[in-house]
Design a protein around this motif. Structure first.
Motif, PDB file in Angstrom:
ATOM      1  N   ALA A   1      92.010  16.947  -6.769  1.00 52.78           N
ATOM      2  CA  ALA A   1      91.701  15.781  -7.600  1.00 52.78           C
ATOM      3  C   ALA A   1      92.856  15.450  -8.528  1.00 52.78           C
ATOM      4  CB  ALA A   1      90.428  16.042  -8.398  1.00 52.78           C
ATOM      5  N   VAL A   2      93.468  16.468  -9.112  1.00 52.59           N
ATOM      6  CA  VAL A   2      94.607  16.240 -10.013  1.00 52.59           C
ATOM      7  C   VAL A   2      95.757  15.580  -9.258  1.00 52.59           C
ATOM      8  CG1 VAL A   2      96.363  17.411 -11.410  1.00 52.59           C
ATOM      9  CG2 VAL A   2      93.961  18.088 -11.594  1.00 52.59           C
ATOM     10  N   ARG A   3      96.040  16.046  -8.049  1.00 61.91           N
ATOM     11  CA  ARG A   3      97.116  15.437  -7.252  1.00 61.91           C
ATOM     12  C   ARG A   3      96.796  13.990  -6.914  1.00 61.91           C
ATOM     13  NH1 ARG A   3      96.544  20.510  -4.512  1.00 61.91           N
ATOM     14  NH2 ARG A   3      98.199  21.980  -5.147  1.00 61.91           N
ATOM     15  N   LEU A   4      95.534  13.721  -6.631  1.00 58.29           N
ATOM     16  CA  LEU A   4      95.143  12.341  -6.327  1.00 58.29           C
ATOM     17  C   LEU A   4      95.319  11.444  -7.552  1.00 58.29           C
ATOM     18  CD1 LEU A   4      91.923  12.989  -4.185  1.00 58.29           C
ATOM     19  CD2 LEU A   4      94.075  11.976  -3.380  1.00 58.29           C
ATOM     20  N   PHE A   5      94.971  11.955  -8.732  1.00 62.60           N
ATOM     21  CA  PHE A   5      95.193  11.186  -9.956  1.00 62.60           C
ATOM     22  C   PHE A   5      96.685  10.893 -10.131  1.00 62.60           C
ATOM     23  CE2 PHE A   5      91.035  12.737 -11.893  1.00 62.60           C
ATOM     24  CZ  PHE A   5      90.485  11.472 -12.002  1.00 62.60           C
TER      25      PHE A   5
ATOM     26  N   HIS B   1      92.739  23.316 -13.821  1.00 67.47           N
ATOM     27  CA  HIS B   1      93.916  23.899 -14.459  1.00 67.47           C
ATOM     28  C   HIS B   1      95.029  22.864 -14.297  1.00 67.47           C
ATOM     29  CE1 HIS B   1      91.889  27.797 -14.765  1.00 67.47           C
ATOM     30  NE2 HIS B   1      91.447  27.553 -13.536  1.00 67.47           N
ATOM     31  N   VAL B   2      95.316  22.126 -15.368  1.00 64.08           N
ATOM     32  CA  VAL B   2      96.146  20.929 -15.273  1.00 64.08           C
ATOM     33  C   VAL B   2      97.294  21.010 -16.267  1.00 64.08           C
ATOM     34  CG1 VAL B   2      96.140  18.403 -15.256  1.00 64.08           C
ATOM     35  CG2 VAL B   2      94.005  19.658 -14.809  1.00 64.08           C
ATOM     36  N   ARG B   3      98.481  20.611 -15.804  1.00 68.41           N
ATOM     37  CA  ARG B   3      99.624  20.448 -16.697  1.00 68.41           C
ATOM     38  C   ARG B   3      99.926  18.952 -16.833  1.00 68.41           C
ATOM     39  NH1 ARG B   3     103.738  23.501 -14.436  1.00 68.41           N
ATOM     40  NH2 ARG B   3     103.267  25.249 -15.846  1.00 68.41           N
ATOM     41  N   PHE B   4     100.074  18.505 -18.075  1.00 69.94           N
ATOM     42  CA  PHE B   4     100.448  17.125 -18.368  1.00 69.94           C
ATOM     43  C   PHE B   4     101.903  17.118 -18.833  1.00 69.94           C
ATOM     44  CE2 PHE B   4      95.910  17.373 -19.009  1.00 69.94           C
ATOM     45  CZ  PHE B   4      95.428  16.224 -18.386  1.00 69.94           C
TER      46      PHE B   4
ATOM     47  N   THR C   1      85.306  23.965  -6.877  1.00 71.94           N
ATOM     48  CA  THR C   1      86.290  25.037  -6.747  1.00 71.94           C
ATOM     49  C   THR C   1      87.628  24.623  -7.357  1.00 71.94           C
ATOM     50  OG1 THR C   1      87.143  24.253  -4.630  1.00 71.94           O
ATOM     51  CG2 THR C   1      85.202  25.713  -4.576  1.00 71.94           C
ATOM     52  N   PRO C   2      88.460  25.603  -7.704  1.00 68.28           N
ATOM     53  CA  PRO C   2      89.810  25.286  -8.179  1.00 68.28           C
ATOM     54  C   PRO C   2      90.626  24.494  -7.156  1.00 68.28           C
ATOM     55  CG  PRO C   2      89.250  27.539  -8.772  1.00 68.28           C
ATOM     56  CD  PRO C   2      88.148  27.050  -7.872  1.00 68.28           C
ATOM     57  N   ASP C   3      90.424  24.754  -5.864  1.00 67.01           N
ATOM     58  CA  ASP C   3      91.167  23.993  -4.842  1.00 67.01           C
ATOM     59  C   ASP C   3      90.785  22.522  -4.879  1.00 67.01           C
ATOM     60  OD1 ASP C   3      92.521  26.213  -3.999  1.00 67.01           O
ATOM     61  OD2 ASP C   3      91.175  26.651  -2.308  1.00 67.01           O
ATOM     62  N   GLU C   4      89.493  22.235  -4.997  1.00 60.43           N
ATOM     63  CA  GLU C   4      89.062  20.839  -5.075  1.00 60.43           C
ATOM     64  C   GLU C   4      89.554  20.191  -6.372  1.00 60.43           C
ATOM     65  OE1 GLU C   4      86.615  18.730  -2.768  1.00 60.43           O
ATOM     66  OE2 GLU C   4      88.323  19.847  -1.978  1.00 60.43           O
TER      67      GLU C   4
END
Length: 465
Positions: free
Chosen positions: A32-36, A150-153, A25-28
């Motif tokens: 994951a992105v926050r954990l990275f 959906h990630v912003r770098f 899911t997008p929430d998961e």
């Protein structure tokens, strides 16, 4: 620690690790992105400073501000994409492909410089992990969208973002979309089209999957595409070993036709690629234009350097990190004879079986050939010129008449140019004391056949009467 947190921790410790975790899911995915991001922030300061320095260095890695577009094309091919779309909007650039979607293990390599997930994949092109870092020539912030990610770098930071509104042609779960914000005037429609004007459909000849590239900017669109047809298979000798060579035709959008020869060779025990795995077989390809006027190139997937003759060649050459040239490596030098063998057999096949007048495929000496061949493309050209004068001249056979049997060049006589309108074929054969005169069916209208044969004769390679 749950499975997702464990997988993120594993990848932070070893980006090459294999992790098996579902991110449904997008929430998961956002978690994951926050954990990275948390893991990167809590890491050693020296490592973060190194990554930041590498990102700043990537800004000047290429002399071409839009070099990153080549990286997107190559990366999309590595994902198995059939099509890539580039859309310029007023304040951002959208780049989308329909290849394999984003996985958890892909997130870090997308944003971190000198981190590649492809060094162990012998067939993919990426190896250094700096490709998308060159985006810094355009922006310091960019996004990737591929369900559920959906990630912003931003520099070495990353955060989840809301999915954007996307054009219909690139919306849907089958698309991976990169959104690149742009300052006003950073990339204009004219500049983008001008950059792709240096490309052609033939730029896609040696990509494994990508079949079309669409560029839309302003009111204009550019489409690069090839239409492929399987033709036949040939047995050809490469380094003294018979190989099965597949032959296909690639038709460009302007009607230009390329005859493409592809095979695989076993690597030598001393072959070693730079920072890249070497598989049990190495792909080798040569594409020959069946009409005059085509430009030659040396490819490593996409074209990297111009080749001053009518051929495009490809194998697993080592490029420099910016992909603006080739490394001066032993491996590249070792691959030149392999390319030369396939090229010689391919040109002979065209002249003997496909188009007896295709003399435009045979190189002639240039003033630059007197200088030492230091660049890879110059060494390839020198090798092909030598093969033409030696192997091709010695082995080529041509028809003695229309639909007649073939004979080696030593059985043909050729008249001087001034006598072409004076002597007939019988006179030429008799005066040249040869079984046959070179028939009109093998003479191209531009007269290059005469230049080639004169060059071969001057080199002592073709004993024409």
């Amino acid at each position: 620690m749950d499975a997702l947190a464990t997988a993120v921790h594993t990848l932070l410790e070893d980006p090459d690790a294999s992790v098996e975790v579902d991110v449904p899911t997008p929430d998961e995915a956002a978690r994951a992105v926050r954990l990275f991001d948390q893991g990167l922030r809590s890491g050693r300061g020296v490592h973060r400073k190194m990554a930041e320095g590498a990102l700043h260095g990537a800004k000047t890695l290429s002399t071409d501000q839009l070099q990153v577009l080549s990286e997107f094309v190559q990366n999309s091919d590595d994902t198995g994409a059939a099509q890539l779309r580039v859309l310029l909007r007023s304040d951002h650039l959208l780049i989308a492909h329909d290849g394999a979607g984003l996985r958890l293990a892909d997130v870090l390599p997308l944003g971190m410089p000198w981190l590649s997930g492809k060094t162990a994949d012998a067939e993919s092109t990426g190896r250094f992990g700096i490709g998308l870092s060159t985006l810094r020539t355009l922006t310091t912030v960019w996004e990737v969208h591929c369900h559920p990610f959906h990630v912003r770098f931003s520099g070495t930071d990353l955060e989840p973002v809301a999915p954007p509104e996307l054009p219909t042609e690139i919306s849907g779960p089958e698309w991976t979309v990169f959104r690149i914000p742009l300052a006003p005037g950073k990339v204009t429609a004219a500049r983008l089209h001008e950059w792709f004007d240096d490309w052609s459909d033939a730029s896609l000849l040696f990509l494994r999957h990508l079949r079309s590239l669409h560029v839309t900017a302003g009111e204009h669109s550019t489409v690069l595409a090839l239409n492929w047809t399987d033709m036949t298979e040939r047995q050809m000798s490469i380094e003294g070993v018979e190989h099965e060579v597949g032959v296909r035709h690639a038709r460009a959008t302007d009607g230009a036709l390329w005859r493409v020869y592809t095979t695989q060779v076993e690597p030598h025990p001393d072959w070693e690629r730079s920072h890249k795995a070497l598989g049990p077989l190495v792909p080798v390809s040569v594409a020959l234009p069946l009409a005059h006027g085509a430009h030659g190139s040396v490819h490593a997937g996409l074209p990297v350097a111009p080749l001053d003759l009518a051929a495009r060649v490809h194998t697993q050459f080592d490029p420099v990190a910016s992909r603006e040239g080739f490394a001066d490596s032993l491996f590249n030098t070792q691959l030149v004879p392999v390319i030369a063998d396939l090229w010689t057999a391919a040109v002979r096949d065209v002249l003997e079986r496909v188009d007896h007048t295709a003399w435009h495929l045979v190189p002639l000496a240039l003033p630059s050939d007197s200088a030492p061949a230091t660049l890879l493309q110059d060494r390839i050209r020198a090798a092909l010129l030598t093969r033409a004068r030696q192997s091709l001249a010695a082995e080529l056979t041509l028809p003695v008449a229309e639909d007649g049997p073939n004979a080696p060049l030593t059985e043909f006589a050729v008249e001087e140019d001034a006598l072409s309108a004076v002597l007939d074929a019988t006179d030429v054969a008799r005066l040249g004391e040869a079984p046959y005169a070179l028939p009109a069916a093998v003479r191209d209208s531009a007269g290059r056949w005469r230049d080639v044969l004169a060059d071969w004769r001057a080199e002592g390679a073709a004993d024409l009467r």
